[in-house]
Design a protein around this motif. Structure first.
Motif, PDB file in Angstrom:
ATOM      1  N   ALA A  44       0.855  -1.186   0.000  1.00  0.00           N
ATOM      2  CA  ALA A  44       0.000   0.000   0.000  1.00  0.00           C
ATOM      3  C   ALA A  44       0.891   1.237   0.000  1.00  0.00           C
ATOM      4  O   ALA A  44       1.351   1.687   1.044  1.00  0.00           O
ATOM      5  N   LEU A  45       1.172   1.766  -1.172  1.00  0.00           N
ATOM      6  CA  LEU A  45       2.081   2.895  -1.290  1.00  0.00           C
ATOM      7  C   LEU A  45       1.442   4.189  -0.811  1.00  0.00           C
ATOM      8  O   LEU A  45       0.361   4.555  -1.252  1.00  0.00           O
ATOM      9  N   ASP A  46       2.137   4.850   0.086  1.00  0.00           N
ATOM     10  CA  ASP A  46       1.750   6.188   0.521  1.00  0.00           C
ATOM     11  C   ASP A  46       2.729   7.142  -0.161  1.00  0.00           C
ATOM     12  O   ASP A  46       3.920   7.152   0.158  1.00  0.00           O
ATOM     13  N   VAL A  47       2.246   7.904  -1.104  1.00  0.00           N
ATOM     14  CA  VAL A  47       3.111   8.782  -1.899  1.00  0.00           C
ATOM     15  C   VAL A  47       3.927   9.720  -1.022  1.00  0.00           C
ATOM     16  O   VAL A  47       5.065  10.059  -1.358  1.00  0.00           O
ATOM     17  N   SER A  48       3.422  10.118   0.133  1.00  0.00           N
ATOM     18  CA  SER A  48       4.156  11.040   1.005  1.00  0.00           C
ATOM     19  C   SER A  48       5.457  10.433   1.516  1.00  0.00           C
ATOM     20  O   SER A  48       6.386  11.150   1.870  1.00  0.00           O
ATOM     21  N   ALA A  49       5.550   9.109   1.550  1.00  0.00           N
ATOM     22  CA  ALA A  49       6.781   8.458   2.000  1.00  0.00           C
ATOM     23  C   ALA A  49       7.940   8.734   1.039  1.00  0.00           C
ATOM     24  O   ALA A  49       9.102   8.665   1.431  1.00  0.00           O
ATOM     25  N   PHE A  50       7.630   9.048  -0.213  1.00  0.00           N
ATOM     26  CA  PHE A  50       8.654   9.357  -1.209  1.00  0.00           C
ATOM     27  C   PHE A  50       9.078  10.826  -1.169  1.00  0.00           C
ATOM     28  O   PHE A  50       9.980  11.229  -1.892  1.00  0.00           O
ATOM     29  N   ALA A  51       8.431  11.620  -0.365  1.00  0.00           N
ATOM     30  CA  ALA A  51       8.638  13.072  -0.389  1.00  0.00           C
ATOM     31  C   ALA A  51      10.071  13.468  -0.038  1.00  0.00           C
ATOM     32  O   ALA A  51      10.702  12.874   0.841  1.00  0.00           O
ATOM     33  N   LEU A  52      10.544  14.497  -0.712  1.00  0.00           N
ATOM     34  CA  LEU A  52      11.849  15.074  -0.418  1.00  0.00           C
ATOM     35  C   LEU A  52      11.858  15.538   1.032  1.00  0.00           C
ATOM     36  O   LEU A  52      10.904  16.161   1.503  1.00  0.00           O
TER      37      LEU A  52
END
Length: 193
Positions: free
Chosen positions: A71-79
Motif C-alpha cells: 500500500a504505497l503512501d506517496v508522502s513516503a517518497f517526499a523530499l
C-alpha cells in the motif's frame, strides 16, 4: 569482477556525501545535510558509500526499511521526509531513497556494480528482507537501466512528481523487486558473467 570497497558511511564524511548529492541531483530535489545526517544516524546499516583506494567516498546509497510496499503512501517518497516516520527496524521492504556516484565514474558500469553489491550486502545484513522498492525520474534512463538490470520492474508512475526539474517527462517511476533465493537474481550473482 572483484568486489568494490563498499562500507557503511561515517558522519565525519557528510560534507563529501553532500558534494556527491550536489553533483548527482538537481538543486530542487537535493536533500539537506540535516536530513542526510538523520538518515545516517537512524539507520546506519542502510547508508553505504563506495570508497576509492584512498578511502574517499565516490558514491553513496541511502536506504530505509518499510513495513511493506503493498500500500504505497506517496508522502513516503517526499523530499526531506523524516526517516523516523517511515523506517521500521523489522520492515521487510528495502526502500532505496537515494543513490549516486561521482560524475567522473558515470558511464563506466561502476554505478551498476555499486548498486548490485550494495543490495547484496544489505540482503546479507538484513536476511528478513522480502523485496525492495525505489523511485526515479522518468528522464533518468541510465538509472532506469541499472535498476532494470538488477531485476527491478516498473509497477506504477506518479504523474508530475518531478515537475520541478523535468525537461520533457515529469513522471516518477516506482520500481520494485522481490527477493528470492533464485540463482538468476543479479543481486545474488555478483562477480559472475
Amino acid at each position: 569482477m572483484h568486489n568494490l570497497n563498499v562500507r557503511s558511511a561515517r558522519p565525519d564524511e557528510i560534507d563529501r556525501i553532500m558534494a556527491l548529492e550536489d553533483c548527482g541531483f538537481h538543486k530542487n530535489i537535493q536533500e539537506s545535510k540535516s536530513v542526510m545526517l538523520e538518515r545516517m544516524r537512524h539507520f546506519p546499516a542502510g547508508f553505504l558509500v563506495l570508497a576509492n583506494d584512498a578511502d574517499d567516498a565516490i558514491g553513496y546509497l541511502c536506504s530505509e526499511l518499510w513495513e511493506s510496499s503493498e500500500a504505497l503512501d506517496v508522502s513516503a517518497f517526499a523530499l526531506g521526509h523524516d526517516i523516523k516516520d517511515t523506517h521500521h527496524a523489522d520492515g521487510k521492504s528495502l526502500y532505496i531513497s537515494s543513490m549516486t556516484v561521482s560524475p567522473e565514474y558515470r558511464g563506466s558500469g561502476l554505478g551498476k556494480r555499486f548498486f548490485q553489491q550494495s543490495i547484496a550486502m544489505l540482503r546479507t545484513r538484513l536476511p528478513h528482507l522480502r523485496g525492495s522498492i525505489l523511485l526515479l525520474s522518468a528522464e533518468w534512463s541510465g538509472a532506469y537501466k541499472i535498476y532494470q538490470d538488477s531485476s527491478y520492474t516498473e509497477v506504477t508512475r506518479l504523474k508530475d512528481f518531478f515537475a520541478a526539474i523535468a525537461a520533457h517527462d515529469a513522471d516518477a517511476i516506482v520500481m520494485q523487486t522481490s527477493f528470492t533465493d533464485d540463482i538468476h537474481n543479479p543481486a545474488t550473482q555478483l562477480g559472475k558473467k
